[in-house]
Design an enzyme around this catalytic site. Structure first.
Site, short mmCIF file in Angstrom:
data_model
loop_
_atom_site.label_atom_id
_atom_site.label_comp_id
_atom_site.label_asym_id
_atom_site.label_seq_id
_atom_site.Cartn_x
_atom_site.Cartn_y
_atom_site.Cartn_z
NE ARG A 1 2.56 7.54 -12.16
CZ ARG A 1 3.74 7.68 -12.77
NH1 ARG A 1 3.80 7.91 -14.06
NH2 ARG A 1 4.86 7.60 -12.08
CG HIS B 1 6.99 10.28 -8.06
ND1 HIS B 1 6.48 9.02 -7.84
CD2 HIS B 1 7.61 10.22 -9.28
CE1 HIS B 1 6.78 8.24 -8.87
NE2 HIS B 1 7.46 8.94 -9.74
CD GLN C 1 12.07 8.53 -9.54
OE1 GLN C 1 11.27 8.09 -10.34
NE2 GLN C 1 13.34 8.18 -9.54
CG ASP D 1 10.29 16.00 -13.01
OD1 ASP D 1 10.32 15.34 -14.06
OD2 ASP D 1 9.31 15.98 -12.23
CB CYS E 1 12.28 11.16 -11.60
SG CYS E 1 11.26 12.40 -12.43
NE ARG F 1 10.23 4.51 -8.95
CZ ARG F 1 9.22 5.01 -9.67
NH1 ARG F 1 9.48 5.80 -10.69
NH2 ARG F 1 7.96 4.75 -9.36
#
Ligand code: CP
Ligand code: NVA
Length: 306
Positions: free
Chosen positions: A104, A131, A134, A219, A259, A287
């Site tokens: 990340r 991402h 996700q 988001d 998310c 996830r």
């Protein structure tokens, strides 16, 4: 290097992606039935986190343990990478000891550079650009609740950020129509938009975008690394809050995804995660299952006994 990486949804074929989310559903069922399944015994995942995380860290760490392996959390504060050891050198050394590496990071180029020097699969656990993990969970969640997403209309409301970019890739790979409702100057990546052509449409008015939609997602308005822009963004994005009234203009069977982490009262109304159209908690759980499918797909199975 010959290892298979997962830096973007475009690293897999559409058939592979559908296979991964179907496998995620199977692995979820195995776990719910208490079946032990440990194909990755003795395998080790390194996890480099240059940004905070709850879901990504837990799902990869728990996922590796459940598959019989181990995961090691690496913070730049404690590694030489954080003190300036070159990414390429770190990749060479780490990939000689580990079986896969999840990263990340801020600049997406850190991922591509690491992957170029890694002997083992590298997984994008979020960059400033994308991402993809996700999206595996999001697509699994839609499939579980509503079936095939192909041909459906999906709306991204708010910032044209890393998640939005991955939704564009998902539109191409999973064959749905994407509408992005964002303020001027906050559009998703221009090259991706050009690649997507008519599959993605930009709207300024969220109500117009959401009309008839089958899936709505949003988001945070300020992503990690954009903290200094926060106050300005809060003002600008105000008309882009997703609330119950906005979802009322979507299709009858619309689903809402986020998310997480969510900022109630900002990008979503205070009550939205309690609305029956929101499946954000299932999405968060997925996830774990979707990434277990990804780890099984990318990482070599257990060693043979001598
Ligand atoms: N959605 C997501 O990636 O959450 P974390 O930042 O908690 O990992
Ligand atoms: N766009 C957000 C996603 C967090 C999971 C960020 O990058 O901070």
């Amino acid at each position: 290097m010959s290892a298979r990486h997962f830096l973007s949804l475009m690293d897999c074929t559409p058939a592979e992606l559908v296979g991964l989310i179907r496998r995620g559903i199977e692995l979820k069922d195995l776990r719910n039935r208490g079946v032990l399944f440990e194909p990755l015994k003795n395998r080790v995942l390194g996890m480099i986190f240059e940004k905070a995380s709850t879901r990504t860290r837990l799902s990869f760490e728990a996922g590796m343990i459940q598959l019989g392996g181990q995961a090691i959390f690496l913070s730049p504060r404690d590694t030489q990478l954080g003190r300036g050891e070159p990414v390429a050198d770190s990749a060479i050394v780490m990939s000689r000891m580990l079986d896969a590496v999840m990263i990340r990071t801020f600049a997406h180029s850190t991922l591509t550079e690491f992957a170029a020097h890694s002997r083992v699969p590298v997984i994008n656990g979020l960059s400033d650009d994308l991402h993809p993990c996700q999206l595996l969970a999001d697509m699994q969640t839609y499939l579980e609740h509503r079936g095939n997403i192909a041909g459906k209309t999906v709306v991204w409301v708010g910032d044209g950020n890393n998640m939005c970019n991955s939704y564009i890739e998902a539109a191409l790979q999973f064959d749905f129509q994407l509408r992005v409702a964002c303020p001027q100057g906050y559009e998703p990546n221009a090259a991706l938009l050009a690649q997507a052509g008519e599959r993605v449409q930009i709207f300024r008015d969220p109500r117009e975008a959401v009309a008839g939609a089958h899936l709505v997602s949003t988001d945070v308005w300020a992503s990690m690394g954009q903290e200094e822009e926060s106050a300005e963004r809060m003002k600008l994005f105000k008309p882009y809050q997703v609330n119950r009234a906005l979802l009322d203009s979507a299709a009858e069977d619309v689903l809402f995804l986020h998310c997480l982490p969510a900022h109630r009262g900002e990008e979503i109304s205070v009550d939205l995660l309690d609305d029956p159209r929101s499946v954000a908690w299932d999405q968060a759980e997925n996830r774990l299952h979707a990434q277990k499918a990804l780890l099984e797909f990318l990482v070599e199975p257990a060693y043979h006994h001598a």
